[in-house]
Design an enzyme around this catalytic site. Structure first.
Site, mmCIF file in Angstrom:
data_model
loop_
_atom_site.group_PDB
_atom_site.id
_atom_site.type_symbol
_atom_site.label_atom_id
_atom_site.label_comp_id
_atom_site.label_asym_id
_atom_site.label_seq_id
_atom_site.Cartn_x
_atom_site.Cartn_y
_atom_site.Cartn_z
ATOM 1 C CG ASN A 7 -1.837 1.110 1.341
ATOM 2 O OD1 ASN A 7 -1.784 2.025 0.520
ATOM 3 N ND2 ASN A 7 -2.703 1.078 2.331
ATOM 4 N NE ARG A 90 -6.032 1.850 -0.240
ATOM 5 C CZ ARG A 90 -6.053 2.919 0.538
ATOM 6 N NH1 ARG A 90 -5.015 3.213 1.279
ATOM 7 N NH2 ARG A 90 -7.124 3.679 0.577
ATOM 8 C CG HIS A 179 -12.164 4.399 2.808
ATOM 9 N ND1 HIS A 179 -12.740 5.504 3.383
ATOM 10 C CD2 HIS A 179 -10.836 4.555 2.947
ATOM 11 C CE1 HIS A 179 -11.791 6.304 3.845
ATOM 12 N NE2 HIS A 179 -10.622 5.751 3.587
ATOM 13 N NE ARG A 238 -8.594 13.214 3.193
ATOM 14 C CZ ARG A 238 -8.553 11.931 2.859
ATOM 15 N NH1 ARG A 238 -9.209 11.502 1.810
ATOM 16 N NH2 ARG A 238 -7.860 11.077 3.568
ATOM 17 C CD GLU A 381 -8.305 -0.444 4.140
ATOM 18 O OE1 GLU A 381 -7.701 -0.052 5.161
ATOM 19 O OE2 GLU A 381 -8.648 0.323 3.233
#
Ligand code: ADP
Length: 394
Positions: A7, A90, A179, A238, A381
């Site tokens: 990742n 990923r 996600h 964010r 993940e």
């Protein structure tokens, strides 16, 4: 099969080596702060835990360090790069081109590059990870698992913006959702736990990035992150949803440049912009000491999540379970409590004592009489990527 998961983020590379299908983790680690003189490398296998600080200028050096650690004659876990059968990467943005896990070739790389302007913080780093892995692990199959893929099932009425239709048809402007790997993993775990009768799920991923997804009969039907991973919930740095006219006002009237606005909305907003902290642990601790900005930011954060729960319940014409996952979702009992407060209309009732319990496995934290189940499910993940890579190759 030995499957290495990579990742590769804007300033970090996370990795995990798994044996599949047993899902045994052989080692896991991370290099953080790539580009600084003090990059931190952590590595953990069953026998060793290593933490080192180096100067790692770029991702190429980062992956070389990781490979050297894996191959280390004393503390390493493989003897040759050929011991790695496949590498699962990923990739954040797969645009509308990729709705499935995909074996990487030049065409795939070109498309990932093409989607880079849609995820400028993520896709270029993902691509560097792929290109380096191809050089270092020549015999391994390279496979891309896209964050956007799980949302390929979202219907047009939910993913299309009400802007001139050619921007959707010709320029690919639509809500993609992110996600996906995490939402897929936890929603499947929820279904394993609850059974197929619980068909209307809302998955709430609250980490540094935060997103919420409506999942009906196992497929994503709507999500809060839009064209880029910036819409929706309030995140660490964010803003999530804002009225876009603010951008024009900031540029045309207040004199900010577009780059400055972009920087503000993505890196200086969210919980950081509201409180001066982006880690929820600090915000909770400050709030408990009476910091009013922190108290309000927590309420705003939970309120935004509640609004999405309401919207998605309406979209699915019902709700069977909500799932909390990722760093905040799994660990912050306070955030879960704020979200679940005053949800009697939905027949959703949190058991306060169960909410305080900790566990590394799935747990149910609703009261017995709550019609809607409330689950905390640790996301994984890396395992989800490994499963998808394994399934593609077998
Ligand atoms: P990423 O999106 O980088 O994968 P994570 O899922 O690891 O992020 O979540 C990171 C966030 O989780 C941290 O910024 C922190 O705010 C939050 N977090 C982790 N542990 C706790 C805790 N015990 N209480 C509250 N928040 C926590």
């Amino acid at each position: 099969m030995n499957i290495l998961i990579i990742n590769s983020g804007s300033s970090s590379i996370k990795y995990q080596l798994l044996e599949m299908p047993t899902a045994q983790v052989i080692c896991a680690g991370m290099i953080e702060r790539i580009g600084s003189t003090e990059s931190i490398s952590t590595f953990k296998s069953q026998e060793y835990k290593i933490e080192k600080i180096y100067e790692i200028t770029n991702h190429k050096e980062g992956l070389e360090r990781i490979t050297a650690l894996l191959l280390d004659s004393e503390k390493g876990v493989i003897e040759s790069t050929e011991d790695i059968d496949a590498i699962g990467h990923r990739v954040v943005h797969g645009g509308s081109a990729f709705t499935e896990t995909t074996l990487i070739d030049n065409e795939v790389k070109n498309k990932i590059k093409m989607f880079s302007p849609l995820a400028p913080l993520h896709n270029p780093a993902n691509l560097v990870g792929i290109e380096m892995a191809e050089k270092l692990f020549k015999s391994a199959k390279q496979i891309a698992v896209f964050d956007t893929a799980f949302h390929g099932t979202v219907p047009e009425k939910a993913k299309k913006y009400a802007i001139p239709t050619e921007l959707y048809n010709e320029k690919g402007i639509q809500a993609y959702g992110f996600h996906g790997t995490s939402h897929k993993y936890v929603s499947e775990k929820a279904t394993e736990y609850l059974g197929n009768n619980y068909a209307k799920l809302i998955s709430i991923h609250l980490g540094n990035g935060c997103s919420i997804t409506a999942i009906k009969n196992g497929v994503s039907i709507d999500h809060s992150m839009g064209f880029a991973p910036s819409n929706g919930l309030i995140m660490g740095t964010r803003s999530g949803d804002i009225d876009h006219s603010i951008i024009f006002y900031m540029v045309n009237t207040l004199g900010y440049s577009l780059d400055e606005v972009n920087e503000i909305l993505n890196k200086k907003s969210g919980m950081l912009g509201l409180t001066g902290f982006n880690d929820l642990r600090d915000i909770e601790s400050e709030a408990s000491k009476g910091n009013t900005n922190c108290v309000l930011a927590l309420k705003m954060n939970a309120y935004r999540i509640k609004k999405y729960i309401g919207a998605y319940t309406a979209a699915m014409n019902g709700l069977d379970a909500i799932i909390f996952t990722a760093g905040i979702g799994e660990n912050s009992s306070l955030m879960r409590q704020l979200v679940c407060k005053e949800m009697d209309y939905f027949n959703l009732h949190l058991d306060n004592a169960k909410n305080e319990l900790r566990s590394s496995t799935i747990r149910e934290i609703n009261t017995k009489d709550s019609e809607v189940k409330i689950l905390v499910i640790p996301t994984n993940e890396e395992l989800e990527i490994a499963k998808q890579v394994f399934n593609l190759l077998n």
